[in-house]
Write an enzyme that holds these catalytic residues in place. Structure first.
Site, PDB file in Angstrom:
ATOM      1  CG  ASP A  31      -0.364  -4.927   1.549  1.00 29.32           C
ATOM      2  OD1 ASP A  31      -1.188  -4.124   2.022  1.00 29.32           O
ATOM      3  OD2 ASP A  31       0.872  -4.828   1.740  1.00 29.32           O
TER       4      ASP A  31
ATOM      5  CG  MET B 100      -1.942  -1.103   1.245  1.00 27.84           C
ATOM      6  SD  MET B 100      -2.979  -1.089   2.732  1.00 27.84           S
ATOM      7  CE  MET B 100      -3.992   0.367   2.438  1.00 27.84           C
ATOM      8  CG  HIS B 101       0.176   3.448   2.361  1.00 25.74           C
ATOM      9  ND1 HIS B 101      -1.168   3.744   2.341  1.00 25.74           N
ATOM     10  CD2 HIS B 101       0.377   2.647   3.445  1.00 25.74           C
ATOM     11  CE1 HIS B 101      -1.760   3.149   3.373  1.00 25.74           C
ATOM     12  NE2 HIS B 101      -0.851   2.479   4.048  1.00 25.74           N
TER      13      HIS B 101
END
Length: 499
Positions: free
Chosen positions: A240, A81-82
């Site tokens: 995820d 992520m991110h």
């Protein structure tokens, strides 16, 4: 037999799973790629490394497949992520991706609070401004690399870029978009208000889709390189942690997950977006349609263990390193470890705090340190569990996945520290399985993701809390909680001596 592929794009490697219609893993391939850390707090990767290794993994999977490739009906994705991937007008990468565990953006987080306001940010995004999220990274590039930012015409997250290279279609789905700090989580649309306040062109935000939505098929070029049929359907996939939740059956109220990968996660299902945790935990859109999940994060969970092994026991594998931990009693003979080696997120949003061993003496051996590391990681995960409990959630049973589910001693330790039944699944594939389930559901194999979970996921073993250990750990946990406030100022003062 019909098959789907789940692609799990992690921080250190991509794992590609071939799963049949009964949830059995027919084959799996893993391909590693490097991490780029030029300075303390920086963490980057070359997005094309993800693409190259994913294609290599798909090629290896197909090469060893003995059936008709037309039987492989779909591909979906789970992704770290991110991470920020900036693209130009031709969708070419402008710079290395800045990852989730990069902590350079403290000033940008302050800028977000100053301009948007903390309360308004929580109202829109249901999350606080943390260094790891995507929006602070966008602002960092805007502030420090304006010549690159001026060329940016789109941003995506890691798995979205890989999916684009397989389909030439650019999208982002809601579970990953929720972690950017630019999504109106309840309204499921990009926040034009935040973009306006921060002088970000909303046109750089990609089209939003659902996690099980079909976004295209693989290109003819990818078909030739991998051997997959050009008719192979591609589905959007999920973050995820959302995929890990799906792949663990966290699909209805009362279900909670503990995941120990590089980072550690405690995740709980939420039927709606109405609860208020005051920003103490993440609140994201689930990859399940129209529901949510809340999540606490330990930044260095499995990473703390791998750091310890690589630094102090390089010649041992993990099984050997942990072989003797059961010979050490709960509490590691008075030794406590705090897993703040890259800072911490839940419950301490602190990029400067650093880890520590407390209570070392000459009697301690490697086995004591190894057990203390496992206990410290689990104490940190329990911080998130306690936040959920204090906000009214009943947690008496958790599913454990990741590295912490591969060691019986650690599974028992989780049960004792969290004081709940810990369940290990028969085929624990986490996010990769969740991605495969999204492809199976998207292909119409099942009427719901719950039906898919009923077919794919089976319980292997249940670990019950041991009352005497629970009592010991409850005392030790109170001591563990004292370490952060006692070392916060020391860690801050030591920052000037770091490279």
């Amino acid at each position: 037999m019909k098959y789907v592929i789940g692609v799990d794009l992690g921080t250190s490697a991509v794992k590609v799973l071939l799963v049949n219609q009964h949830g059995e893993v027919a084959n799996e391939v893993s391909k590693e790629y490097p991490l780029i850390q030029e300075k303390s707090g920086y963490s980057e990767q070359d997005p094309d490394d993800w693409v190259d290794q994913t294609i290599a993994g798909l090629s290896d999977l197909v090469q060893s497949f003995e059936g008709d490739t037309a039987e492989i009906e779909g591909i979906s994705f789970s992704g770290q992520m991110h991470g920020l991937v900036l693209l130009d007008e031709n969708h070419e990468v402008l710079r290395n991706a800045i990852l989730w565990n990069d902590t350079r953006t403290t000033k940008e987080c302050e800028e977000i609070y100053e301009r948007v306001g903390k309360e308004r940010l929580l109202e829109i995004t249901k999350n606080t401004a943390l260094q790891g999220l995507t929006l602070p990274k966008i602002l960092w590039v805007k502030n420090h690399e304006p010549e690159i930012f001026e060329k940016a015409r789109a941003f995506v997250l890691p798995k979205d870029y890989v999916r684009y290279q397989l389909t030439k279609k650019l999208h982002m789905e809601y579970s990953d978009a929720a972690g950017t700090l630019l999504l109106d989580v309840n309204e499921k649309k990009w926040s034009s208000e935040i973009c306006r306040i921060l002088d970000i062109d909303p046109q750089i935000c990609p089209q939003l889709v659902g996690s099980h939505d079909k976004v295209g098929t693989i290109t003819s070029e990818i078909s030739k390189v991998t051997g997959l049929s050009s008719a192979t359907c591609v589905f959007a996939g999920g973050a995820d942690n959302a995929c890990g939740a799906i792949g663990s059956g966290i699909l209805k109220d009362g279900k909670t997950l503990i995941s120990t990968g590089t980072s550690g996660v405690v995740l709980s299902y939420e039927a709606n977006g109405n609860k208020d945790f005051g920003g103490k935990v993440h609140y994201f859109n689930h990859a399940v349609p129209d529901v949510y999940y809340t999540m606490g994060v330990t930044l260095a969970a499995g990473y703390s263990l791998s750091w310890f092994k690589d630094t102090f026991a390089k010649d041992r594998d993990f099984n050997e390193l942990l072989a003797d931990v059961d010979s050490v009693s709960a509490g590691s003979n008075g030794l406590i470890f705090t897993p703040y080696i890259v800072g911490e997120r839940t419950p301490h949003v602190d990029s400067t705090i650093r880890g520590s061993f407390i209570g070392m003496d000459a009697s301690h051996e490697v086995k004591h340190f190894a057990r203390a590391v496992l206990e410290g990681i689990t104490f940190s995960l329990n911080d998130s569990v306690e936040i959920f409990r204090k906000n009214g959630k009943k947690i008496d049973e958790v599913i454990s996945i990741g590295g912490g589910a591969k060691n019986e001693s650690w599974l028992q330790m989780q049960a004792d520290i969290v004081n709940a039944k810990v369940i290990k699944l028969k085929s624990e594939q986490g996010p990769g399985m969740g991605a495969a389930m999204l492809a199976a559901y998207g292909n119409g194999w099942f009427s719901s993701l719950q039906d898919c979970a009923d077919e794919f996921l089976k319980v292997d073993q249940i670990y019950e809390p041991i009352p005497s250990n629970v009592k010991t750990y409850q005392k030790l946990y109170k001591i563990y909680q004292m370490v952060y406030p006692s070392t916060k100022e020391l860690s801050m003062k030591l920052m000037e001596f770091r490279d």
